[in-house]
Design a protein around this motif. Structure first.
Motif, PDB file in Angstrom:
ATOM      1  N   VAL A  43       0.851  -1.192   0.000  1.00 42.21           N
ATOM      2  CA  VAL A  43       0.000   0.000   0.000  1.00 42.21           C
ATOM      3  C   VAL A  43       0.890   1.246   0.000  1.00 42.21           C
ATOM      4  N   VAL A  44       0.352   2.342  -0.509  1.00 43.11           N
ATOM      5  CA  VAL A  44       1.075   3.610  -0.527  1.00 43.11           C
ATOM      6  C   VAL A  44       0.259   4.640   0.245  1.00 43.11           C
ATOM      7  N   THR A  45       0.916   5.377   1.110  1.00 46.64           N
ATOM      8  CA  THR A  45       0.249   6.399   1.914  1.00 46.64           C
ATOM      9  C   THR A  45       0.104   7.682   1.110  1.00 46.64           C
ATOM     10  N   PRO A  46      -0.703   8.638   1.595  1.00 44.11           N
ATOM     11  CA  PRO A  46      -0.815   9.928   0.895  1.00 44.11           C
ATOM     12  C   PRO A  46       0.533  10.641   0.744  1.00 44.11           C
ATOM     13  N   ALA A  47       1.509  10.325   1.617  1.00 43.46           N
ATOM     14  CA  ALA A  47       2.848  10.917   1.519  1.00 43.46           C
ATOM     15  C   ALA A  47       3.728  10.185   0.513  1.00 43.46           C
ATOM     16  N   GLY A  48       3.177   9.149  -0.143  1.00 37.79           N
ATOM     17  CA  GLY A  48       3.941   8.422  -1.150  1.00 37.79           C
ATOM     18  C   GLY A  48       4.870   7.362  -0.593  1.00 37.79           C
ATOM     19  N   LEU A  49       4.628   6.893   0.630  1.00 34.76           N
ATOM     20  CA  LEU A  49       5.482   5.898   1.263  1.00 34.76           C
ATOM     21  C   LEU A  49       4.844   4.517   1.165  1.00 34.76           C
ATOM     22  N   LEU A  50       5.683   3.508   0.918  1.00 33.64           N
ATOM     23  CA  LEU A  50       5.201   2.154   0.685  1.00 33.64           C
ATOM     24  C   LEU A  50       5.336   1.282   1.933  1.00 33.64           C
ATOM     25  N   PHE A  51       4.260   0.535   2.217  1.00 31.93           N
ATOM     26  CA  PHE A  51       4.258  -0.437   3.300  1.00 31.93           C
ATOM     27  C   PHE A  51       3.637  -1.728   2.784  1.00 31.93           C
ATOM     28  N   SER A  52       3.977  -2.824   3.444  1.00 32.30           N
ATOM     29  CA  SER A  52       3.474  -4.132   3.048  1.00 32.30           C
ATOM     30  C   SER A  52       2.703  -4.753   4.200  1.00 32.30           C
ATOM     31  N   LEU A  53       1.512  -5.264   3.911  1.00 31.18           N
ATOM     32  CA  LEU A  53       0.709  -5.979   4.902  1.00 31.18           C
ATOM     33  C   LEU A  53       0.471  -7.397   4.407  1.00 31.18           C
ATOM     34  N   SER A  54       0.445  -8.325   5.346  1.00 32.63           N
ATOM     35  CA  SER A  54       0.226  -9.722   4.981  1.00 32.63           C
ATOM     36  C   SER A  54      -0.643 -10.395   6.023  1.00 32.63           C
ATOM     37  N   GLY A  55      -1.296 -11.473   5.609  1.00 33.84           N
ATOM     38  CA  GLY A  55      -2.136 -12.241   6.516  1.00 33.84           C
ATOM     39  C   GLY A  55      -2.098 -13.708   6.163  1.00 33.84           C
ATOM     40  N   GLY A  56      -1.993 -14.559   7.173  1.00 34.16           N
ATOM     41  CA  GLY A  56      -2.019 -15.992   6.923  1.00 34.16           C
ATOM     42  C   GLY A  56      -0.777 -16.537   6.261  1.00 34.16           C
ATOM     43  N   SER A  57       0.343 -15.842   6.379  1.00 33.93           N
ATOM     44  CA  SER A  57       1.570 -16.322   5.751  1.00 33.93           C
ATOM     45  C   SER A  57       2.200 -17.434   6.589  1.00 33.93           C
ATOM     46  N   TRP A  58       3.147 -18.145   6.011  1.00 37.34           N
ATOM     47  CA  TRP A  58       3.740 -19.311   6.654  1.00 37.34           C
ATOM     48  C   TRP A  58       4.405 -18.922   7.976  1.00 37.34           C
ATOM     49  N   GLY A  59       4.082 -19.648   9.034  1.00 35.34           N
ATOM     50  CA  GLY A  59       4.635 -19.375  10.343  1.00 35.34           C
ATOM     51  C   GLY A  59       3.880 -18.307  11.114  1.00 35.34           C
ATOM     52  N   LYS A  60       3.023 -17.552  10.421  1.00 36.71           N
ATOM     53  CA  LYS A  60       2.224 -16.510  11.071  1.00 36.71           C
ATOM     54  C   LYS A  60       0.775 -16.624  10.598  1.00 36.71           C
ATOM     55  N   GLU A  61       0.277 -17.864  10.613  1.00 45.70           N
ATOM     56  CA  GLU A  61      -1.039 -18.127  10.047  1.00 45.70           C
ATOM     57  C   GLU A  61      -2.141 -17.333  10.723  1.00 45.70           C
ATOM     58  N   GLY A  62      -1.982 -17.027  12.016  1.00 45.01           N
ATOM     59  CA  GLY A  62      -3.031 -16.327  12.736  1.00 45.01           C
ATOM     60  C   GLY A  62      -2.782 -14.848  12.905  1.00 45.01           C
ATOM     61  N   SER A  63      -1.882 -14.283  12.109  1.00 46.21           N
ATOM     62  CA  SER A  63      -1.492 -12.884  12.303  1.00 46.21           C
ATOM     63  C   SER A  63      -1.665 -12.044  11.047  1.00 46.21           C
ATOM     64  N   ILE A  64      -1.889 -10.757  11.283  1.00 47.37           N
ATOM     65  CA  ILE A  64      -1.804  -9.730  10.242  1.00 47.37           C
ATOM     66  C   ILE A  64      -0.531  -8.938  10.548  1.00 47.37           C
ATOM     67  N   THR A  65       0.337  -8.820   9.579  1.00 41.27           N
ATOM     68  CA  THR A  65       1.654  -8.216   9.790  1.00 41.27           C
ATOM     69  C   THR A  65       1.837  -7.008   8.879  1.00 41.27           C
ATOM     70  N   ALA A  66       2.494  -5.980   9.395  1.00 38.85           N
ATOM     71  CA  ALA A  66       2.819  -4.791   8.605  1.00 38.85           C
ATOM     72  C   ALA A  66       4.315  -4.519   8.709  1.00 38.85           C
ATOM     73  N   ARG A  67       4.908  -4.057   7.620  1.00 42.56           N
ATOM     74  CA  ARG A  67       6.331  -3.723   7.593  1.00 42.56           C
ATOM     75  C   ARG A  67       6.583  -2.692   6.495  1.00 42.56           C
ATOM     76  N   VAL A  68       7.755  -2.101   6.509  1.00 44.59           N
ATOM     77  CA  VAL A  68       8.175  -1.232   5.415  1.00 44.59           C
ATOM     78  C   VAL A  68       8.348  -2.091   4.168  1.00 44.59           C
ATOM     79  N   ALA A  69       7.802  -1.646   3.048  1.00 41.03           N
ATOM     80  CA  ALA A  69       7.850  -2.433   1.815  1.00 41.03           C
ATOM     81  C   ALA A  69       9.109  -2.138   1.015  1.00 41.03           C
ATOM     82  N   ALA A  70       9.477  -3.115   0.206  1.00 43.16           N
ATOM     83  CA  ALA A  70      10.534  -2.904  -0.780  1.00 43.16           C
ATOM     84  C   ALA A  70       9.962  -2.143  -1.976  1.00 43.16           C
ATOM     85  N   ILE A  71      10.816  -1.460  -2.710  1.00 41.34           N
ATOM     86  CA  ILE A  71      10.437  -0.895  -4.002  1.00 41.34           C
ATOM     87  C   ILE A  71      11.109  -1.733  -5.077  1.00 41.34           C
TER      88      ILE A  71
END
Length: 208
Positions: free
Chosen positions: A48-76
């Motif tokens: 996702v991109v914020t109004p300031a033009g910054l990229l972040f990545s969110l994930s859900g149900g990924s391996w090892g974190k099946e019960g979590s929603i995770t957010a981090r700084v995204a790669a470009i």
């Protein structure tokens, strides 16, 4: 955790992730850039991109974190240049947070926004990724400008589209057959001449 339990948690987390993303978009916190994971609309990773033009990545149900929603700084990863947070001066400041999918979309969005997307470290990290990517793009353009100058002198280059730092050229008939140029415009080369010509060559180099 058995396979069925893991699969069920993963599916539930993906559903909540979709709700989190929809809520964030409706509140104007970000826009969706891309999704990935499974086929169709059943994705589990989203940038996702914020109004300031910054990229972040969110994930859900990924391996090892099946019960979590995770957010981090995204790669470009664009225009053949990929920059991760680990490629930046902020490499020692990883930014990531996770919430249980059971907390509900509104709570998860608020928590991940506070801990990552609007956190000073998250903002600084995303800015560092963007700035580093732009610096690589600028360096690549500068390098190709220097290559073009040397091509006009008779050199031939085989330059990968991802190269941003230096290039090597061959084949000029001007006495120097092998040159290397970097994005800052510095040229390194080897040349040979008769000893009687060496003083003149040194003078030409030092006076140029």
């Amino acid at each position: 955790m058995n396979h069925d339990s893991r699969a069920n948690k993963s599916a539930a987390s993906r559903e909540v992730l979709h709700e989190v993303i929809a809520l964030g978009v409706s509140q104007g916190k970000f826009e969706v850039v891309k999704t990935a994971g499974d086929d169709g609309d059943n994705w589990r990773w989203v940038d996702v991109v914020t109004p300031a033009g910054l990229l972040f990545s969110l994930s859900g149900g990924s391996w090892g974190k099946e019960g979590s929603i995770t957010a981090r700084v995204a790669a470009i990863d664009r225009d053949n240049i990929r920059i991760l947070l680990s490629d930046t001066p902020r490499r020692n400041h990883p930014v990531e947070a996770a919430c249980s999918y059971a907390r509900g979309a509104a709570t998860i969005l608020k928590d991940l926004t506070r801990r990552v997307i609007e956190h000073p470290d998250g903002i600084a990290g995303a800015q560092a990724v963007r700035d580093t990517w732009q610096a690589r793009i600028d360096a690549r353009a500068a390098l190709r400008g220097h290559v073009k100058t040397l091509e006009a002198l008779g050199y031939t280059f085989q330059l990968d589209a991802r190269e941003t730092y230096a290039a090597r050229g061959y084949g000029s008939t001007r006495g120097v057959s092998d040159v290397r140029v970097n994005s800052e415009g510095y040229v390194t080369f080897e040349a040979s001449c008769q000893v009687e010509q060496f003083a003149a060559a040194l003078h030409a180099l030092s006076s140029s």
